[in-house]
Design a protein around this motif. Structure first.
Motif, PDB file in Angstrom:
ATOM      1  N   LEU A  14       0.763  -1.326   0.089  1.00 40.59           N
ATOM      2  CA  LEU A  14       0.085  -0.100   0.037  1.00 40.59           C
ATOM      3  C   LEU A  14       0.833   1.378  -0.063  1.00 40.59           C
ATOM      4  N   ALA A  15       2.147   1.233   0.749  1.00 36.96           N
ATOM      5  CA  ALA A  15       2.848   2.345   0.738  1.00 36.96           C
ATOM      6  C   ALA A  15       3.551   2.543  -0.487  1.00 36.96           C
ATOM      7  N   LEU A  16       3.788   1.553  -1.200  1.00 37.53           N
ATOM      8  CA  LEU A  16       4.518   1.704  -2.537  1.00 37.53           C
ATOM      9  C   LEU A  16       3.458   2.068  -3.853  1.00 37.53           C
ATOM     10  N   VAL A  17       2.186   1.721  -3.523  1.00 35.92           N
ATOM     11  CA  VAL A  17       1.185   2.213  -4.548  1.00 35.92           C
ATOM     12  C   VAL A  17       0.815   3.730  -4.091  1.00 35.92           C
ATOM     13  N   LEU A  18       1.010   4.098  -2.928  1.00 37.74           N
ATOM     14  CA  LEU A  18       0.791   5.714  -2.580  1.00 37.74           C
ATOM     15  C   LEU A  18       1.843   6.477  -2.972  1.00 37.74           C
ATOM     16  N   PHE A  19       3.144   5.965  -2.917  1.00 35.85           N
ATOM     17  CA  PHE A  19       4.222   6.449  -3.292  1.00 35.85           C
ATOM     18  C   PHE A  19       4.252   6.665  -4.904  1.00 35.85           C
ATOM     19  N   ALA A  20       3.685   5.556  -5.401  1.00 39.29           N
ATOM     20  CA  ALA A  20       3.954   5.652  -6.973  1.00 39.29           C
ATOM     21  C   ALA A  20       2.804   6.497  -7.548  1.00 39.29           C
ATOM     22  N   LEU A  21       1.785   6.744  -6.774  1.00 34.47           N
ATOM     23  CA  LEU A  21       0.922   7.824  -7.212  1.00 34.47           C
ATOM     24  C   LEU A  21       1.218   9.080  -6.963  1.00 34.47           C
ATOM     25  N   GLU A  22       1.821   9.662  -6.037  1.00 32.27           N
ATOM     26  CA  GLU A  22       2.529  10.720  -5.684  1.00 32.27           C
ATOM     27  C   GLU A  22       3.534  11.143  -6.478  1.00 32.27           C
ATOM     28  N   ASN A  23       4.386  10.234  -6.953  1.00 34.21           N
ATOM     29  CA  ASN A  23       5.654  10.547  -7.732  1.00 34.21           C
ATOM     30  C   ASN A  23       5.772   9.964  -8.920  1.00 34.21           C
ATOM     31  N   THR A  24       4.949  10.835  -9.794  1.00 36.32           N
ATOM     32  CA  THR A  24       4.772  10.378 -11.380  1.00 36.32           C
ATOM     33  C   THR A  24       5.844  10.896 -12.320  1.00 36.32           C
ATOM     34  N   ALA A  25       6.508  11.832 -11.690  1.00 35.79           N
ATOM     35  CA  ALA A  25       7.506  12.950 -12.478  1.00 35.79           C
ATOM     36  C   ALA A  25       8.497  12.029 -12.977  1.00 35.79           C
ATOM     37  N   ALA A  26       8.864  12.179 -14.273  1.00 33.54           N
ATOM     38  CA  ALA A  26      10.039  11.636 -14.788  1.00 33.54           C
ATOM     39  C   ALA A  26      11.314  12.047 -14.561  1.00 33.54           C
ATOM     40  N   ALA A  27      12.504  11.028 -14.150  1.00 37.31           N
ATOM     41  CA  ALA A  27      13.664  11.348 -13.695  1.00 37.31           C
ATOM     42  C   ALA A  27      14.673  10.522 -14.744  1.00 37.31           C
ATOM     43  N   PRO A  28      15.564  11.374 -15.163  1.00 36.08           N
ATOM     44  CA  PRO A  28      16.637  10.571 -16.126  1.00 36.08           C
ATOM     45  C   PRO A  28      17.428   9.842 -15.258  1.00 36.08           C
ATOM     46  N   ILE A  29      17.764   8.520 -15.599  1.00 39.47           N
ATOM     47  CA  ILE A  29      18.909   7.711 -15.069  1.00 39.47           C
ATOM     48  C   ILE A  29      19.992   7.428 -16.127  1.00 39.47           C
ATOM     49  N   GLN A  30      21.195   7.641 -15.874  1.00 38.88           N
ATOM     50  CA  GLN A  30      22.277   7.176 -16.783  1.00 38.88           C
ATOM     51  C   GLN A  30      22.861   5.922 -16.284  1.00 38.88           C
ATOM     52  N   ILE A  31      22.692   4.842 -17.126  1.00 36.33           N
ATOM     53  CA  ILE A  31      23.135   3.576 -16.679  1.00 36.33           C
ATOM     54  C   ILE A  31      24.769   3.318 -17.002  1.00 36.33           C
ATOM     55  N   ILE A  32      24.859   3.841 -18.022  1.00 37.27           N
ATOM     56  CA  ILE A  32      26.414   3.901 -18.721  1.00 37.27           C
ATOM     57  C   ILE A  32      26.500   5.257 -19.466  1.00 37.27           C
ATOM     58  N   PRO A  33      27.509   5.543 -19.682  1.00 38.05           N
ATOM     59  CA  PRO A  33      27.658   6.913 -20.630  1.00 38.05           C
ATOM     60  C   PRO A  33      26.898   7.110 -21.686  1.00 38.05           C
ATOM     61  N   GLN A  34      26.675   6.161 -22.339  1.00 40.31           N
ATOM     62  CA  GLN A  34      25.981   6.270 -23.856  1.00 40.31           C
ATOM     63  C   GLN A  34      24.531   6.124 -23.362  1.00 40.31           C
ATOM     64  N   ILE A  35      24.174   5.436 -22.559  1.00 43.88           N
ATOM     65  CA  ILE A  35      22.634   4.964 -22.392  1.00 43.88           C
ATOM     66  C   ILE A  35      22.094   5.798 -21.242  1.00 43.88           C
ATOM     67  N   LYS A  36      20.989   6.734 -21.655  1.00 39.70           N
ATOM     68  CA  LYS A  36      20.086   7.397 -20.610  1.00 39.70           C
ATOM     69  C   LYS A  36      18.652   6.958 -20.647  1.00 39.70           C
ATOM     70  N   VAL A  37      18.030   6.754 -19.543  1.00 37.32           N
ATOM     71  CA  VAL A  37      16.682   6.279 -19.758  1.00 37.32           C
ATOM     72  C   VAL A  37      15.696   7.459 -18.586  1.00 37.32           C
ATOM     73  N   ALA A  38      14.615   7.768 -19.054  1.00 36.91           N
ATOM     74  CA  ALA A  38      13.912   8.641 -18.299  1.00 36.91           C
ATOM     75  C   ALA A  38      12.503   7.671 -17.811  1.00 36.91           C
ATOM     76  N   ALA A  39      12.515   7.594 -16.427  1.00 34.66           N
ATOM     77  CA  ALA A  39      11.335   6.943 -15.828  1.00 34.66           C
ATOM     78  C   ALA A  39      10.687   7.577 -14.589  1.00 34.66           C
ATOM     79  N   PRO A  40       9.529   7.337 -14.179  1.00 32.26           N
ATOM     80  CA  PRO A  40       8.997   7.804 -13.097  1.00 32.26           C
ATOM     81  C   PRO A  40       9.985   7.456 -12.081  1.00 32.26           C
ATOM     82  N   ILE A  41       9.957   8.558 -10.980  1.00 32.36           N
ATOM     83  CA  ILE A  41      10.742   8.272  -9.876  1.00 32.36           C
ATOM     84  C   ILE A  41      10.232   7.031  -9.066  1.00 32.36           C
TER      85      ILE A  41
END
Length: 115
Positions: A14-41
């Motif tokens: 339930l806490a994870l679901v509530l957290f997911a509903l409140e934090n839908t803004a996308a944030a970039p993740i740089q896995i390696i220098p050439q790859i960047k992924v944007a996903a909700p926090i």
């Protein structure tokens, strides 16, 4: 105990679901220098928690394997020590028998010399 486990799992989910509903803004993740992924926090956090849980499980399995190997080695040492004790016990009994037999021979020899 099952009900307690269910309650804990339910509260965490339930806490994870509530957290997911409140934090839908996308944030970039740089896995390696050439790859960047944007996903909700929330997705990033859930993936990070899942990865942590998997790593904890792997560590637990590894620790269990090490403990079982150590226990097997200890059991082998115990078995070897038991065999050594048995062999020494047989040797001691044999020596006692030989000593008592030689003591009887000495008594017989003393009796013959008195006569």
């Amino acid at each position: 105990m099952r009900q307690l486990n269910f309650v804990v799992i339910f509260v965490v989910a339930l806490a994870l679901v509530l957290f997911a509903l409140e934090n839908t803004a996308a944030a970039p993740i740089q896995i390696i220098p050439q790859i960047k992924v944007a996903a909700p926090i929330s997705v990033e956090l859930i993936l990070a928690m899942g990865l942590g849980a998997v790593l904890a499980w792997i560590f637990s399995v590894w620790s269990g394997l090490q403990k079982s190997i150590e226990m097997r080695n200890q059991n082998m040492q115990i078995q070897n020590l038991k065999e050594t004790v048995e062999n020494l016990t047989v040797e001691i009994e044999e020596r006692k028998r030989l000593v008592s037999a030689s003591a009887i021979d000495v008594e017989i020899d003393e009796d013959k010399s008195k006569n």
